[in-house]
Design an enzyme around this catalytic site. Structure first.
Site, short mmCIF file in Angstrom:
data_model
loop_
_atom_site.label_atom_id
_atom_site.label_comp_id
_atom_site.label_asym_id
_atom_site.label_seq_id
_atom_site.Cartn_x
_atom_site.Cartn_y
_atom_site.Cartn_z
N PHE A 76 -14.12 2.18 4.53
CA PHE A 76 -13.23 1.39 3.68
C PHE A 76 -12.71 2.31 2.59
O PHE A 76 -13.46 2.75 1.71
CB PHE A 76 -13.96 0.20 3.08
CG PHE A 76 -13.02 -0.83 2.51
CD1 PHE A 76 -12.68 -1.96 3.24
CD2 PHE A 76 -12.45 -0.65 1.25
CE1 PHE A 76 -11.80 -2.90 2.73
CE2 PHE A 76 -11.57 -1.58 0.74
CZ PHE A 76 -11.24 -2.71 1.47
N LYS B 277 -6.35 6.38 11.17
CA LYS B 277 -7.74 6.12 11.60
C LYS B 277 -7.72 5.89 13.10
O LYS B 277 -7.76 4.74 13.57
CB LYS B 277 -8.27 4.86 10.90
CG LYS B 277 -8.62 5.05 9.45
CD LYS B 277 -9.20 3.74 8.96
CE LYS B 277 -9.74 3.85 7.59
NZ LYS B 277 -10.25 2.52 7.14
N ASP C 52 -4.45 1.58 11.19
CA ASP C 52 -5.83 1.25 11.53
C ASP C 52 -5.82 0.77 12.99
O ASP C 52 -5.83 1.58 13.91
CB ASP C 52 -6.27 0.18 10.53
CG ASP C 52 -7.75 -0.12 10.55
OD1 ASP C 52 -8.33 -0.13 11.63
OD2 ASP C 52 -8.32 -0.39 9.48
N ARG D 4 -5.37 0.68 -6.81
CA ARG D 4 -4.24 1.31 -6.11
C ARG D 4 -3.73 2.53 -6.88
O ARG D 4 -3.19 3.46 -6.30
CB ARG D 4 -3.09 0.31 -5.94
CG ARG D 4 -3.39 -0.84 -4.99
CD ARG D 4 -2.12 -1.62 -4.70
NE ARG D 4 -2.34 -2.92 -4.09
CZ ARG D 4 -2.40 -3.14 -2.77
NH1 ARG D 4 -2.25 -2.14 -1.94
NH2 ARG D 4 -2.58 -4.37 -2.30
N GLY E 95 0.78 -1.24 0.00
CA GLY E 95 0.00 0.00 0.00
C GLY E 95 0.81 1.29 0.00
O GLY E 95 0.33 2.32 -0.47
N ASP F 95 -5.96 -0.62 -1.85
CA ASP F 95 -6.68 -1.46 -2.82
C ASP F 95 -8.05 -1.89 -2.32
O ASP F 95 -8.35 -1.86 -1.13
CB ASP F 95 -5.88 -2.73 -3.09
CG ASP F 95 -5.91 -3.69 -1.91
OD1 ASP F 95 -5.52 -3.28 -0.80
OD2 ASP F 95 -6.35 -4.85 -2.09
N GLU G 42 3.99 4.13 5.90
CA GLU G 42 2.78 3.32 5.69
C GLU G 42 1.69 4.16 5.04
O GLU G 42 1.61 5.37 5.27
CB GLU G 42 2.26 2.82 7.04
CG GLU G 42 2.65 1.41 7.39
CD GLU G 42 1.97 0.35 6.54
OE1 GLU G 42 1.51 0.63 5.43
OE2 GLU G 42 1.91 -0.80 7.01
N ASP G 43 0.83 3.50 4.28
CA ASP G 43 -0.32 4.21 3.72
C ASP G 43 -1.35 4.51 4.80
O ASP G 43 -1.93 5.60 4.83
CB ASP G 43 -0.94 3.42 2.56
CG ASP G 43 -1.27 1.98 2.93
OD1 ASP G 43 -0.77 1.48 3.95
OD2 ASP G 43 -2.03 1.35 2.18
C1 PRP Z 1 -2.68 -2.24 5.45
C2 PRP Z 1 -1.66 -1.14 5.71
C3 PRP Z 1 -0.96 -1.62 6.94
C4 PRP Z 1 -2.05 -2.34 7.70
C5 PRP Z 1 -2.58 -1.42 8.75
O1 PRP Z 1 -2.05 -3.23 4.74
O2 PRP Z 1 -0.78 -0.96 4.63
O3 PRP Z 1 0.10 -2.50 6.63
O4 PRP Z 1 -3.08 -2.67 6.76
O5 PRP Z 1 -3.52 -2.07 9.53
P1 PRP Z 1 -3.40 -2.20 11.10
O6 PRP Z 1 -3.04 -0.84 11.67
O7 PRP Z 1 -4.80 -2.62 11.49
O8 PRP Z 1 -2.40 -3.24 11.44
P2 PRP Z 1 -2.81 -4.43 3.99
O9 PRP Z 1 -2.78 -5.64 4.87
O10 PRP Z 1 -4.14 -3.97 3.51
O11 PRP Z 1 -1.85 -4.76 2.75
P3 PRP Z 1 -1.40 -3.88 1.51
O12 PRP Z 1 -0.45 -2.82 2.04
O13 PRP Z 1 -0.71 -4.87 0.62
O14 PRP Z 1 -2.61 -3.28 0.85
#
Ligand code: PRP
Length: 180
Positions: A147, A126, A98, A160, A39, A154, A94-95
Site C-alpha cells: 500500500f 504494479k 494495479d 497526497r 492521484g 492517498d 495515471e499515478d
Molecule cells: C487509483 C489510480 C487508478 C486506479 C488504479 O485511483 O489512480 O485510477 O486506482 O487501479 P486499477 O489498476 O486496479 O484499476 P483511486 O481509485 O485510488 O483514486 P484516486 O486517484 O482519487 O486516489
C-alpha cells in the site's frame, strides 16, 4: 509508515526520463495529456514541466467501485474532459496501475471518441497485481505489491502532498473503496 519506497530524487529522475521519451515520440503531434484525478495531479504537473514540446492538458475524475481492497472494473466518470479528443493524440496519465481495470475501461471510453491514438503513461506499475493484460506505454517505476502513499497517492485522502512515496504497514491499512 513502513518504509520509504521511492525518494524524491528517484521520482524526479523517473519523471524526467518519461518527459524525454514523450518529447521525442510526440514532436510535432501536440499531444493531449489526460490526468486521472485525483492521484495523477502531482505526476502530471511535474511531467508537463519535463516536456520540451507543445502539449495540452486536461483532466478526468473517475471512481471505480469494488469491495474492500480492489477495484471492480466498473468505472464511472465523475467529471469529464473539456477538450474534444477527436483527432488528437491522447496520453492518459495515471499515478499507478494495479489491476489494470481502470485504465482498460478508460481506453475503451476514449477510443469511442475517435482520437488518433491513446497511450498510457504511469508513474508506478504494479505488474504482479494485474487482472487484465495491460502494459503501460511509459512507466516510471516498477512498484512492489504494497500500500503506497505520497506524491499524489492517498491514505484515506491524506498524504497526497508528501514529495516521496512510502508504504504503510499492512496491519495498519483500513479498508477503503479502492487500494493501491
Ligand atoms: C487509483 C489510480 C487508478 C486506479 C488504479 O485511483 O489512480 O485510477 O486506482 O487501479 P486499477 O489498476 O486496479 O484499476 P483511486 O481509485 O485510488 O483514486 P484516486 O486517484 O482519487 O486516489
Amino acid at each position: 509508515m513502513d518504509r520509504v519506497v521511492f525518494d524524491a530524487s528517484a521520482i524526479q529522475k523517473a519523471v524526467n526520463a518519461i518527459g524525454v521519451r514523450i518529447s521525442a515520440d510526440y514532436r510535432g503531434k501536440n499531444p493531449l495529456l489526460v490526468g486521472i484525478l485525483r492521484g495523477a495531479y502531482m505526476f502530471l504537473s511535474d511531467l508537463s514541466r519535463a516536456l520540451t514540446i507543445p502539449h495540452t492538458v486536461d483532466f478526468m475524475a473517475v471512481s471505480s467501485y469494488g469491495s474492500g481492497t480492489s477495484t471492480s472494473g466498473i468505472v464511472r466518470i465523475e467529471s469529464d474532459l473539456r477538450i474534444n479528443v477527436e483527432g488528437r493524440h491522447v496520453v492518459i496519465v495515471e499515478d499507478v496501475v494495479d489491476t489494470g481495470l481502470t485504465l482498460s475501461q478508460l481506453k475503451k471510453t476514449l477510443e469511442a471518441r475517435h482520437p488518433l491514438s491513446v497511450k498510457f503513461c504511469v508513474l508506478l506499475d504494479k505488474p504482479t497485481r494485474r487482472k487484465v493484460p495491460l502494459v503501460p506505454d511509459y512507466t516510471g517505476l516498477t512498484a512492489p505489491d504494497a500500500f503506497l502513499v505520497g506524491y499524489g497517492l492517498d491514505y484515506l485522502e491524506y498524504f497526497r502532498g508528501i514529495p516521496y512515496i512510502f508504504s504503510i504497514k499492512p496491519e495498519l491499512v483500513q479498508s477503503e473503496p479502492a487500494s493501491r
